[in-house]
Design a protein around this motif. Structure first.
Motif, PDB file in Angstrom:
ATOM      1  N   PRO A 166       0.796  -1.234   0.000  1.00 46.45           N
ATOM      2  CA  PRO A 166       0.000   0.000   0.000  1.00 46.45           C
ATOM      3  C   PRO A 166       0.824   1.278   0.000  1.00 46.45           C
ATOM      4  N   GLY A 167       1.983   1.260   0.668  1.00 47.77           N
ATOM      5  CA  GLY A 167       2.724   2.512   0.810  1.00 47.77           C
ATOM      6  C   GLY A 167       3.462   2.977  -0.422  1.00 47.77           C
ATOM      7  N   GLU A 168       3.563   2.098  -1.443  1.00 49.13           N
ATOM      8  CA  GLU A 168       4.326   2.474  -2.636  1.00 49.13           C
ATOM      9  C   GLU A 168       3.413   3.234  -3.596  1.00 49.13           C
ATOM     10  N   THR A 169       3.206   4.499  -3.281  1.00 46.64           N
ATOM     11  CA  THR A 169       2.322   5.343  -4.082  1.00 46.64           C
ATOM     12  C   THR A 169       3.041   5.791  -5.351  1.00 46.64           C
ATOM     13  N   GLU A 170       2.268   6.292  -6.307  1.00 46.17           N
ATOM     14  CA  GLU A 170       2.856   6.802  -7.551  1.00 46.17           C
ATOM     15  C   GLU A 170       3.762   7.996  -7.257  1.00 46.17           C
ATOM     16  N   GLU A 171       3.351   8.812  -6.307  1.00 43.19           N
ATOM     17  CA  GLU A 171       4.179   9.965  -5.939  1.00 43.19           C
ATOM     18  C   GLU A 171       5.517   9.510  -5.358  1.00 43.19           C
ATOM     19  N   LEU A 172       5.476   8.499  -4.487  1.00 43.64           N
ATOM     20  CA  LEU A 172       6.713   7.968  -3.899  1.00 43.64           C
ATOM     21  C   LEU A 172       7.606   7.380  -4.984  1.00 43.64           C
ATOM     22  N   LYS A 173       7.009   6.629  -5.912  1.00 41.72           N
ATOM     23  CA  LYS A 173       7.809   6.007  -6.973  1.00 41.72           C
ATOM     24  C   LYS A 173       8.453   7.052  -7.879  1.00 41.72           C
ATOM     25  N   ARG A 174       7.718   8.117  -8.183  1.00 43.39           N
ATOM     26  CA  ARG A 174       8.293   9.165  -9.025  1.00 43.39           C
ATOM     27  C   ARG A 174       9.553   9.750  -8.406  1.00 43.39           C
ATOM     28  N   ARG A 175       9.572   9.828  -7.098  1.00 41.91           N
ATOM     29  CA  ARG A 175      10.720  10.460  -6.428  1.00 41.91           C
ATOM     30  C   ARG A 175      11.835   9.472  -6.095  1.00 41.91           C
ATOM     31  N   PHE A 176      11.489   8.250  -5.691  1.00 35.41           N
ATOM     32  CA  PHE A 176      12.506   7.357  -5.135  1.00 35.41           C
ATOM     33  C   PHE A 176      12.725   6.045  -5.902  1.00 35.41           C
ATOM     34  N   ALA A 177      11.831   5.682  -6.800  1.00 40.57           N
ATOM     35  CA  ALA A 177      11.993   4.406  -7.503  1.00 40.57           C
ATOM     36  C   ALA A 177      13.149   4.475  -8.498  1.00 40.57           C
ATOM     37  N   ALA A 178      13.848   3.358  -8.632  1.00 42.34           N
ATOM     38  CA  ALA A 178      14.875   3.255  -9.665  1.00 42.34           C
ATOM     39  C   ALA A 178      14.209   3.173 -11.035  1.00 42.34           C
ATOM     40  N   LYS A 179      14.929   3.610 -12.055  1.00 39.52           N
ATOM     41  CA  LYS A 179      14.402   3.597 -13.422  1.00 39.52           C
ATOM     42  C   LYS A 179      15.321   2.770 -14.322  1.00 39.52           C
ATOM     43  N   VAL A 180      14.718   1.952 -15.171  1.00 35.51           N
ATOM     44  CA  VAL A 180      15.480   1.257 -16.208  1.00 35.51           C
ATOM     45  C   VAL A 180      15.641   2.235 -17.367  1.00 35.51           C
ATOM     46  N   GLU A 181      16.880   2.668 -17.605  1.00 33.57           N
ATOM     47  CA  GLU A 181      17.148   3.714 -18.591  1.00 33.57           C
ATOM     48  C   GLU A 181      17.404   3.163 -19.992  1.00 33.57           C
ATOM     49  N   ALA A 182      17.975   1.963 -20.084  1.00 30.57           N
ATOM     50  CA  ALA A 182      18.316   1.428 -21.402  1.00 30.57           C
ATOM     51  C   ALA A 182      18.503  -0.078 -21.318  1.00 30.57           C
ATOM     52  N   ILE A 183      18.203  -0.765 -22.432  1.00 25.61           N
ATOM     53  CA  ILE A 183      18.421  -2.202 -22.562  1.00 25.61           C
ATOM     54  C   ILE A 183      19.064  -2.460 -23.920  1.00 25.61           C
ATOM     55  N   ASP A 184      20.179  -3.168 -23.904  1.00 21.04           N
ATOM     56  CA  ASP A 184      20.887  -3.517 -25.137  1.00 21.04           C
ATOM     57  C   ASP A 184      21.009  -5.037 -25.196  1.00 21.04           C
ATOM     58  N   LEU A 185      20.177  -5.669 -26.033  1.00 19.70           N
ATOM     59  CA  LEU A 185      20.144  -7.124 -26.110  1.00 19.70           C
ATOM     60  C   LEU A 185      21.420  -7.671 -26.743  1.00 19.70           C
ATOM     61  N   LEU A 186      21.892  -8.791 -26.184  1.00 15.82           N
ATOM     62  CA  LEU A 186      23.080  -9.454 -26.692  1.00 15.82           C
ATOM     63  C   LEU A 186      22.710 -10.876 -27.126  1.00 15.82           C
TER      64      LEU A 186
END
Length: 415
Positions: free
Chosen positions: A36-56
């Motif tokens: 419950p505590g993982e709100t969208e607002e919390l994620k926008r500020r503190f969640a990690a982001k996957v920036e790029a994926i390069d398939l091998l």
């Protein structure tokens, strides 16, 4: 808010985007189930982001244990994941826990290695980094336009302070630039730390008063933190210029505490490196590793050596040297320490591959085991680097320099 970006090499039987999202969630605001505590607002500020994926490539066998693939296929990829620096601020241990923590435990991965880190300016400006680095080490030793030539006291352990001082006397008279304790010795039954410092520094200080050349000796202070502080102070009181720390053994907080004192150059020994790096799909690569220790303030760090006695490839060693010499805004560069089965015969290839003399080039047996003794060994290494810089081959250098020719006769089978 600035972000830190980590580059990973991964392997997984799952969809890459899903596996990357699991990593990002586990290492920031998420867990194995929605809460419950993982709100969208919390994620926008503190969640990690996957920036790029390069398939091998795709492989049939997993690199390490994890979820089994029903189709017996495992996808490899490079991914980039970022975090806001708000998550850990200037706390290095928590930053490392973020970049290198439980993600190695995730069953979704059958391979995971931290390859590099992009550091935001806020971090590189906050941490002082190396107090001395390459430039400061050169000033302390008064060695310019060539690598520093160094050696390790051998036998590694068992010598008394007086016996150690006798070896140091031969080495400083021979013109050595740098000497260090072995990582196996700090304070032993027959070589108490303070007594060894007194015996060695008497030789070094007497030589400096007579000749003006102050040889740098890296005393191994690795210990409990209070003892490290005490041993650090002893070196300073004895007019020494360097302390060695087994960085993996004592941890980054202990290393930073000593680096922050700023009175001695800190020689970072990376013993234990193999368990962090030897598997191609597990652990950490040196470009990322040295950035962490550079933030902590280490001035010199081991990088192995060309044609070394260990498992590491020459390409890996060259990459490590280059990463040490890469500028990071706001910090000094860190001095690469070339060692491991080195003698003058590897100098031409080292220079050819790196095009730098900003090195501490260390040989143990390559100096102490020279046919003409330690004095001949020091001279041979200087000759080897003169030859390397002027473009001579090993064979051409052996024809021109007698001491180097003796090295080739004894050690040449290793080239």
């Amino acid at each position: 808010m600035e972000r830190i970006v980590a580059h990973y090499y991964i392997e997984t039987p799952l969809a890459i985007d899903h596996a990357a999202a699991v990593l990002a969630g586990e290492q920031s605001s998420g867990t194995f189930v929605n809460i419950p505590g993982e709100t969208e607002e919390l994620k926008r500020r503190f969640a990690a982001k996957v920036e790029a994926i390069d398939l091998l490539e795709t492989v049939n066998q997993p690199a390490i244990p994890g979820i089994a693939s029903s189709g017996k296929l495992y996808q490899r990829a490079y991914i980039k994941v970022s975090w806001s620096v708000e998550n850990f601020g200037s706390n290095l241990p928590v930053m490392i826990s973020t970049l290198q923590g439980n993600l190695y435990e995730l069953t979704q991965f059958t391979g995971l290695k931290l390859m590099d880190i992009e550091l935001p300016l806020s971090l590189t400006q906050y941490f002082r980094g190396p107090q001395f680095g390459i430039e400061g080490t050169r000033i302390l030793t008064e060695v310019y336009q060539r690598p520093l030539i160094g050696t390790i006291i051998k036998p590694s352990i068992g010598l008394s302070p007086a016996q150690t001082a006798d070896i140091v006397k031969v080495l400083v008279d021979a013109g050595i630039d740098f000497i260090k304790d072995d990582e196996l010795l700090s304070s032993s039954a027959n070589s108490p730390f303070a007594e060894r410092v007194d015996a060695v520094m008497k030789i070094i200080n007497d030589h400096a008063h007579k000749t003006g050349k102050k040889v740098m000796y890296a005393f191994n202070i690795s210990d409990e933190i209070d003892n490290m502080q005490r041993n650090y102070d002893k070196i300073v009181q004895s007019e020494g210029t360097c302390a060695m720390i087994s960085i993996n053994s004592v941890g980054i907080s202990a290393v930073k505490k000593l680096c922050d004192l700023g009175q001695l150059a800190i020689h970072g020994h990376r013993n234990g490196w193999g368990m962090l790096n030897r598997h191609p799909l597990l652990g950490i690569e040196f470009p990322a590793y040295q950035k962490l220790w550079r933030l902590a303030g280490v001035d010199q760090i081991h990088v192995n050596g060309i044609q070394n006695k260990f498992w590491e490839s020459d390409d890996s060693v060259v990459k490590s040297i280059e990463s040490c010499l890469t500028n990071i805004a706001g910090t000094h560069t860190i001095l690469p320490v070339v060692s491991s089965g080195q003698w003058g015969g590897q100098a031409p290839e080292t220079y050819k591959r790196t095009k730098t003399t900003d090195l501490l080039y260390m040989a143990g047996g390559g100096i102490l085991g020279h046919p003409a003794g330690a004095a001949g060994g020091v001279k041979a290494l200087k000759q080897a680097w003169d030859a390397a810089i002027t473009g001579l081959s090993v064979e051409e250098a052996a024809q021109q320099y007698p001491e180097f020719a003796q090295s080739v006769a004894k050690f040449g089978k290793k080239v």
